[in-house]
Design an enzyme around this catalytic site. Sequence first.
Site, mmCIF file in Angstrom:
data_model
loop_
_atom_site.group_PDB
_atom_site.id
_atom_site.type_symbol
_atom_site.label_atom_id
_atom_site.label_comp_id
_atom_site.label_asym_id
_atom_site.label_seq_id
_atom_site.Cartn_x
_atom_site.Cartn_y
_atom_site.Cartn_z
ATOM 1 N N CYS A 146 0.834 -1.199 0.000
ATOM 2 C CA CYS A 146 0.000 0.000 0.000
ATOM 3 C C CYS A 146 0.875 1.258 0.000
ATOM 4 C CB CYS A 146 -0.917 0.004 1.225
ATOM 5 S SG CYS A 146 -1.869 1.536 1.396
ATOM 6 N N HIS A 176 -8.283 7.321 3.485
ATOM 7 C CA HIS A 176 -7.710 8.549 2.944
ATOM 8 C C HIS A 176 -8.784 9.332 2.201
ATOM 9 C CE1 HIS A 176 -7.780 6.244 -0.793
ATOM 10 N NE2 HIS A 176 -7.517 7.354 -1.458
#
Length: 356
Positions: free
Chosen positions: A70, A188
């Site tokens: 990630c 996010h």
Amino acid sequence: MKRTVRHLADGREIIYFDHTDAHERLAADTRDLPPVAAASEIRRDPLTGEWVAMAAHRQTRTYKPPADLCPLCPTRPGKPSEIPEADYDVVVFENRFPSFSQQATGDPSTVDGLGLVPTAPGLGRCEVVCFTSDHDGAFSRLTPEQVRLVVDAWADRTAALAQTPGVEQVFPFENRGEEIGVTLSHPHGQIYGYPFVTPKTERMLAVAREHGGSVLGDVLAAEQKSGERVIATGEHWTAFVPPAARWPVHIQIVPHRQVPDLPALTDAERDDFSRVYLDVLRRCDALYDRPLPYIAGWHQAPVRRDRELSWLHLELFSVLRAKDKLKYLAGSESGMAVWINDATPEQIAERLRAAG
């Protein structure tokens, strides 16, 4: 809040926001990165007058990487990411695949030089906001103190982008869930600095102008008086289902005081929003007993005009109409922008209140 500005290997800016002064953000980005390609362009639709962005370079952006790769997790030995530090509280950095950029070049022109369809470079800025270093976390599981730090980061970046050349409106938002189209599962959001005032904002400003002032203040007063669609309240904020809700889950969170944007909020208003928003998000996740896919975004005033007509608010909506059913934007919605909701706003509000 402590704010630290650094730069990534390709020159992009990264800003760390920390709760305390304890952290020294000195880690360097050791990756060998090529320069950012950001050849975006905007074109004005001659039939609607709306600007459309062309950003073909985004086809190569990161798509659903495995969790151990990630790019939004902190850097680990042998696995560098977009965040060089080994941990962080909240971090913001320039998007490597931006829809709008300060690197966009060219002069205003028209398509094929015929004068009918104006074109211009997609001058602006796009940023990524990582809410937590916990890959498996969620905004709804943040503490009020963590949410407050995110709010402060949003406000900081709104003020900064408002001073960025070419930016006319700043839009912080979060996309959550694969059903929404999210390609990175780490918690996010993003912030867009648009080179124009967005079509939705233009329409709301036109209505406010006809109304003789911000309509939202009158809507807020009516919703508080009725209470039929209110789902959460605080000292400074009220969350309610809009009376003409378009989506199966649709919520507006509105400050009791008219302010144009996030930087204008007081400390007390920012703290109260953190509590009210967490209440709303937890109701949303309890609604179908599963994480709710949603889009949540801040409606802020344009940078340079009509600020007196604007009333800051957050709008959250979801395409999920049942635990395993999606609302598709088919002919009427996508073709003619006429929404048809399968539930009344009052039913939506009742379900969200019961979910608490």
